[in-house]
Design a protein around this motif. Sequence first.
Motif, PDB file in Angstrom:
ATOM      1  N   SER B  51      11.101  10.203   4.102  1.00  0.00           N
ATOM      2  CA  SER B  51       9.689   9.422   4.013  1.00  0.00           C
ATOM      3  C   SER B  51       9.603   8.832   2.973  1.00  0.00           C
ATOM      4  CB  SER B  51       8.445  10.626   4.235  1.00  0.00           C
ATOM      5  OG  SER B  51       8.286  11.150   5.639  1.00  0.00           O
ATOM      6  N   LEU B  53       9.029   9.918  -0.166  1.00  0.00           N
ATOM      7  CA  LEU B  53       8.248  10.310  -1.068  1.00  0.00           C
ATOM      8  C   LEU B  53       9.133  10.879  -2.272  1.00  0.00           C
ATOM      9  CD1 LEU B  53       5.647  12.834   0.924  1.00  0.00           C
ATOM     10  CD2 LEU B  53       5.255  10.784  -0.327  1.00  0.00           C
ATOM     11  N   HIS B  74       4.616   4.400   1.273  1.00  0.00           N
ATOM     12  CA  HIS B  74       3.410   4.105   2.075  1.00  0.00           C
ATOM     13  C   HIS B  74       3.739   2.975   3.373  1.00  0.00           C
ATOM     14  CE1 HIS B  74       3.117   0.781  -0.699  1.00  0.00           C
ATOM     15  NE2 HIS B  74       2.927   0.024   0.315  1.00  0.00           N
ATOM     16  N   LEU B  77       5.655   4.723   7.449  1.00  0.00           N
ATOM     17  CA  LEU B  77       4.886   4.994   8.813  1.00  0.00           C
ATOM     18  C   LEU B  77       4.655   3.743   9.629  1.00  0.00           C
ATOM     19  CD1 LEU B  77       3.336   7.128  10.477  1.00  0.00           C
ATOM     20  CD2 LEU B  77       1.160   6.351   9.348  1.00  0.00           C
ATOM     21  N   TYR B 105      -4.193   5.059  10.411  1.00  0.00           N
ATOM     22  CA  TYR B 105      -4.583   4.049   9.514  1.00  0.00           C
ATOM     23  C   TYR B 105      -3.852   2.615   9.358  1.00  0.00           C
ATOM     24  CZ  TYR B 105      -5.094   2.066   4.682  1.00  0.00           C
ATOM     25  OH  TYR B 105      -5.299   1.351   3.400  1.00  0.00           O
ATOM     26  N   VAL B 106      -2.428   2.701   9.635  1.00  0.00           N
ATOM     27  CA  VAL B 106      -1.566   1.694   9.805  1.00  0.00           C
ATOM     28  C   VAL B 106      -1.864   0.688  11.057  1.00  0.00           C
ATOM     29  CG1 VAL B 106       0.133   2.337   8.141  1.00  0.00           C
ATOM     30  CG2 VAL B 106       0.458   2.771  10.694  1.00  0.00           C
TER      31      VAL B 106
END
Lengths: 305, 237
Positions: B51, B53, B74, B77, B105-106
Amino acid sequence: MSTLLQQLANGVVQGALIALIALGYTMVYGIIQLINFAHGEVFMVGAYGGLATYTWIVPESVKDVWYVSLPIVLVGGVAVSVAIALLMERFAYRPLRNAPRLAPLITALGVSVFLQEFVRNFYPNATAALPFPGVFVQGQLVIGPIRVGWSGILLIGVSVLLSIALQTYINRSRMGRAMRATAQDPDTAKLMGVNPDRVIVLTFVLGAALAGVAGVLFGTYLNNINTDMGFQTGIFAFTAAVLGGVGSIRGAVVGAFIIGLVKTLAGQYMPGGTQYDYVWIFVVLILVLVFRPQGLFGEPERVRA
Amino acid sequence: MSALLEVRDLSVAYGAIEAVRDISFTVEAGHIVSLIGSNGAGKTTTLRTISGLLRPTGGEIVFDGKPIHDQPAHTILGSGLAHCPEGRRLFPRMTVEENLQLGAYVRKDDGVEADMQNVYELFPVLGERRHNKAGLFSGGEQQMLAIGRAMMSKPKLLMLDEPSMGLSPIMTQLIFDTIKELQKQGTTILLVEQNALAALALSDHGYVIDLGQTTLDGPGHELLADERVRAAYLGED
Ligand SMILES: Nc1ncnc2c1ncn2[C@@H]1O[C@H](COP(=O)(O)OP(=O)(O)O)[C@@H](O)[C@H]1O
Ligand SMILES: [Mg+2]
């Protein structure tokens, strides 16, 4: 009695001013856990930006027409505050994003001193206080024994309106949700596709815009600005944010009005007068923090999973 | 069949401690693939690295034909890879609805509202409590919301980190049924579990991870029958 009522009114005006600045402290802290000590200077440069706009940009013919000149001066003040905040975030704080907490804190103090000295040395005649034009309706609102300048009424109205607008934006908009998500759990916010840099920049911009408005309205109200004003009012605003619960929008506003009232009432009634209003504000702060360490509206400190 | 996700010789370290060493695995489109292994094996570290992170110290991660191990978290996704993290990690002071909106959100399309209704249909309890704060929910309800939130982005690949952790057997069954259902609807799944029995029974393919390395792999039912797996993870001698 009439003195008390008058001081209460003055306290509300002070509170309105402090609220506009406290919101910037609390928002930035909520997102990156930084007490941005230079935020008071963002307010100060807003006042100087407004003055510069009035002096060199507003045409002579409309200088006395407040409903033309005030909007222009506000735009100028806000633009300067926002520009300074953007530079500060990009070049002072962003490189320290992953540094130990003390590093950005000390940097913030450095930025604060730098901005004060910069304005003092490079703004024409800023080594002394400068007169600020009364770009609003002159005169006072008189209600019985209370007199408040119209520019004070303006300050109250704008402060309340902008606080509500900010709260609504953060609670309802898509970017407001992204801000809250980043404040609650930055890693998971990234997993949702939220770009942390965008959120942080937006936070600085919103806080700076409010501080810029505050700077101009402060000048309009007191007709006098100096390079220490950010430091002085900044301490009150910072205290208000902590009192209300740093990170909480509502807390900052409530805290600001409490501080404003304590300041004016203590200045009037406590031994030492206005010289010692700081002392009473810190007494209130300490009392609140002893009984409610997270502040009035703050979330209790919690450990992240 | 093409590999949707390919992890090659991935290594990840926390300072001097190497938590993942040269892990390799492949997730075919349409499959459920599980990574099983005991506590501390490096499963969560692997997912967090996919991901974005965490940054790998070596190896590569290719998703949908593109290397993603250099991408900021970010942006992951948006390329179709959703991550439902260990411990749910809901936004506790936001409502069910707001958590789902953040999951989307995206997205720029206007199907978000309809997909939210789908989540409420799949998990009616979420619909009933859509205006309640997520932090007040039970573990099972939180897990439903975490999965619902991850689905809101309409991912090609959904990574689930220990979705059964702390849940009752009935709730665990519900979650695993949901995972199977998501696969039927076309979502590829990468599942991390300590509950090896349930995970492998569901999986097209499984990988066993131990001390930061892949030690065994094979189709789910074969691993389930493997003596070494049974001895180590299913509590049999
Ligand atoms: N933030 C961290 N800092 C240092 N070591 C960590 C951190 N997170 C995990 N580890 C270590 O990395 C190893 C793998 O952990 P993890 O990926 O969480 O395993 P799993 O998810 O398989 O239980 C463990 O030895 C763990 O102690
Ligand atoms: Mg784990």
